[in-house]
Scaffold this active site. Structure first.
Site, PDB file in Angstrom:
ATOM      1  N   HIS A 254       0.838  -1.210   0.000  1.00  0.00           N
ATOM      2  CA  HIS A 254       0.000   0.000   0.000  1.00  0.00           C
ATOM      3  C   HIS A 254       0.875   1.264   0.000  1.00  0.00           C
ATOM      4  O   HIS A 254       0.713   2.144  -0.839  1.00  0.00           O
ATOM      5  CB  HIS A 254      -0.919  -0.030   1.232  1.00  0.00           C
ATOM      6  N   GLU A 255       1.806   1.315   0.939  1.00  0.00           N
ATOM      7  CA  GLU A 255       2.642   2.530   1.038  1.00  0.00           C
ATOM      8  C   GLU A 255       3.548   2.671  -0.189  1.00  0.00           C
ATOM      9  O   GLU A 255       3.876   3.788  -0.591  1.00  0.00           O
ATOM     10  CB  GLU A 255       3.455   2.512   2.335  1.00  0.00           C
ATOM     11  N   HIS A 258       1.788   4.779  -2.713  1.00  0.00           N
ATOM     12  CA  HIS A 258       1.905   6.222  -2.437  1.00  0.00           C
ATOM     13  C   HIS A 258       3.287   6.739  -2.835  1.00  0.00           C
ATOM     14  O   HIS A 258       3.435   7.783  -3.463  1.00  0.00           O
ATOM     15  CB  HIS A 258       1.705   6.492  -0.938  1.00  0.00           C
ATOM     16  N   GLU A 284      -4.638   7.919  -2.912  1.00  0.00           N
ATOM     17  CA  GLU A 284      -5.115   6.641  -2.384  1.00  0.00           C
ATOM     18  C   GLU A 284      -5.426   5.666  -3.528  1.00  0.00           C
ATOM     19  O   GLU A 284      -5.313   4.456  -3.355  1.00  0.00           O
ATOM     20  CB  GLU A 284      -6.347   6.888  -1.504  1.00  0.00           C
TER      21      GLU A 284
HETATM   22 ZN    ZN Z   1      -3.048   5.248   1.886  1.00  0.00          ZN
END
Ligand code: ZN
Length: 489
Positions: A254-255, A258, A284
């Site tokens: 997830h990170e 980003h 996101e």
């Molecule tokens: Zn996030």
């Protein structure tokens, strides 16, 4: 110097100081000795004062009045700088300072209240944060909707009424899917002990698989995973629970979404307002598509099943399909951040309605716990056993982040749109994912979305990437197809 070049030079230093502020925040969560907290607070407050003065510098107003941009990129930079200037001069300096100070202290109060399940200990601080944010929103809204004014900080040009319509369209299909999935036999969860070193090695491997540039990034540990920074320095954090390696792996992926976004932005935009992700929703969308539509796809699970066995030896799950079912398991739970893809947006909808009522004044902070628990029972069919599993679970409200929650769902919706376009353009994608080759997907996202940074507004960024206007339908179609397959419905 022309007014335009004055503005760009001024902005360059403001952006650089903002990056230093982010670095201080990263350090606070990863490296800083515990005893330095007060000093760090003073350091950040001093820097915040400098930043606020630069962002509201009256010369900016004069320069903006007659600045002429040389090209489209310059015009967009001027638009974003003017927008931030107009926003910041509407809020009196003493109110801005008070908000910064109260929200900084409030996070400690919230953490202590959560640890002891003590709502009463948090309520006075929460009431103060809400009152200050309402006051700020009143300055910004100029007679318009207070909550809309707050959303604008995270997702410009988005109104609560539009979000409410989006949620209303999503809700029935999500509820029907959840009911069908929960009525089916539950998948076997992954069990066992997964040593910390192995999880961190696999995390690092995931970073390599997803093309993370370790010469401009790094991975550290933090209590709540986050990514930080941009330009040539964007870092991520992860965490380890030895009984649950998916927590570490998928936090990392997830990170990475980003961070890879920030690192991919056109270097020409660095130190301008185009040099960062355009909105929280688009940001996101990158983390969610890395994590879910790519990382939790059945095809990528084929690859991950082998990588996990190589790292940890045989598991209780014997086939890639059982493994994919465990990765995507839909389960009852109280915590938003641990929620599965089917139920995640239901958590967000509940927070959206509650915080909208708090900001409008329809819901008093003292009634929040009751309202939360009633709504949770109605939406999820179970009673909240204690406030740390209920209204005290998220940091956002103590930090004053009202209007932030809906950007999580917008991110999911945008990820759904991007996934549909990605698979239209790359029909053999699953073959690549099954071999652990995500480069076609990340390359597509880099070229269609990431490199453009803040060049276009959020919805336009997604529309430009996909060729069609964003809508919640691709996400709902994707979820239904995926979970009907995984649960043999
Ligand atoms: Zn996030």
């Amino acid at each position: 110097m022309t007014s335009y070049s004055q503005i760009i030079a001024h902005q360059r230093d403001t952006e650089a100081l903002g990056k230093i502020m982010e670095r201080l925040g990263w350090d606070q969560e990863t490296m800083m000795p515990e005893g330095a907290a007060n000093q760090r607070g003073a350091e950040m407050a001093a820097l915040e004062g400098v930043l606020h003065a630069r962002r509201t510098d009256p010369r900016l107003g004069e320069w903006l009045a007659d600045a002429k941009a040389p090209d489209a990129m310059g015009a967009r930079a001027l638009e974003l700088i003017a927008r931030s200037y107009r926003r910041n001069i509407k809020v009196p300096a003493d109110l801005a300072q008070k908000l910064a100070q109260v929200t900084s202290t409030a996070q400690g109060v919230w953490a202590a209240a959560r640890a002891s399940d003590d709502v009463a200990a948090f309520l006075p601080t929460l009431s103060q944060v809400i009152a200050l944010r309402r006051e700020e929103a009143a300055c910004l809204a100029a007679g318009g909707d207070l909550y809309d004014a707050l959303i604008d900080d995270y997702e410009p040009d988005t109104r609560a009424a539009d979000l409410a319509a989006m949620f209303a369209a999503m809700r029935p299909r999500l509820l029907a899917l959840r009911a069908a999935v929960l009525a089916a036999p539950a998948p076997t969860p992954l069990t066992g002990h997964f040593p910390r070193e192995g999880q961190l090695a696999l995390s690092r491997k995931m970073a390599e698989v997803f093309g993370y540039d370790f010469t401009r990034g790094r991975i550290d540990l933090a209590v709540h995973p986050f990514s930080s920074g941009g330009g040539d320095d964007s870092r991520i954090t992860t965490r380890v629970a030895e009984a649950d390696p998916f927590n570490c792996l998928y936090s990392t992926i997830h990170e990475l979404g980003h961070s890879c976004y920030e690192l991919a932005i056109d270097p020409a935009y660095n130190f301008t307002p185009l040099g960062r992700g355009v909105s929280m929703g688009v940001h996101e969308s990158q983390s969610r598509i890395y994590e879910n539509q790519i990382g939790r796809s059945a095809a990528f699970c084929d690859y991950l099943f082998g990588a996990m066995r190589d790292q940890f030896g045989p598991m209780n799950l014997k086939t890639p399909r059982d493994f994919a079912r465990a990765v995507n398991r839909v389960h009852a739970g109280f915590i938003r951040t641990e929620s599965d893809e089917v139920q995640y947006n239901l958590h967000v909808m509940m927070r959206f309605d509650l915080e909208r009522a708090l900001i409008s004044g329809d819901l008093a902070p003292r009634d929040l716990e009751g309202a939360w628990n009633d709504r949770f029972a109605a939406d999820f069919g179970v009673a909240v056993p204690r406030p740390s599993l209920g209204m005290l679970q998220d940091v956002h409200w103590s930090a004053g982040l009202f209007g932030y929650f809906p950007t999580y769902s917008l991110g999911n919706v945008y990820a759904g749109c991007l996934n549909a376009a990605l698979r239209r353009d790359l029909p053999d994608l699953d073959g690549h994912l099954a071999r652990g080759d995500v480069a076609p997907a990340t390359g597509w996202l880099r070229e269609r979305v990431q490199v453009h940074g803040g060049l276009r507004p959020a919805r336009e960024t997604i529309q430009n990437a996909c060729g069609v206007a964003p809508s919640e339908l691709p996400l709902l179609d994707y979820l239904e197809a995926k979970f009907k397959d995984l649960y043999d419905l």
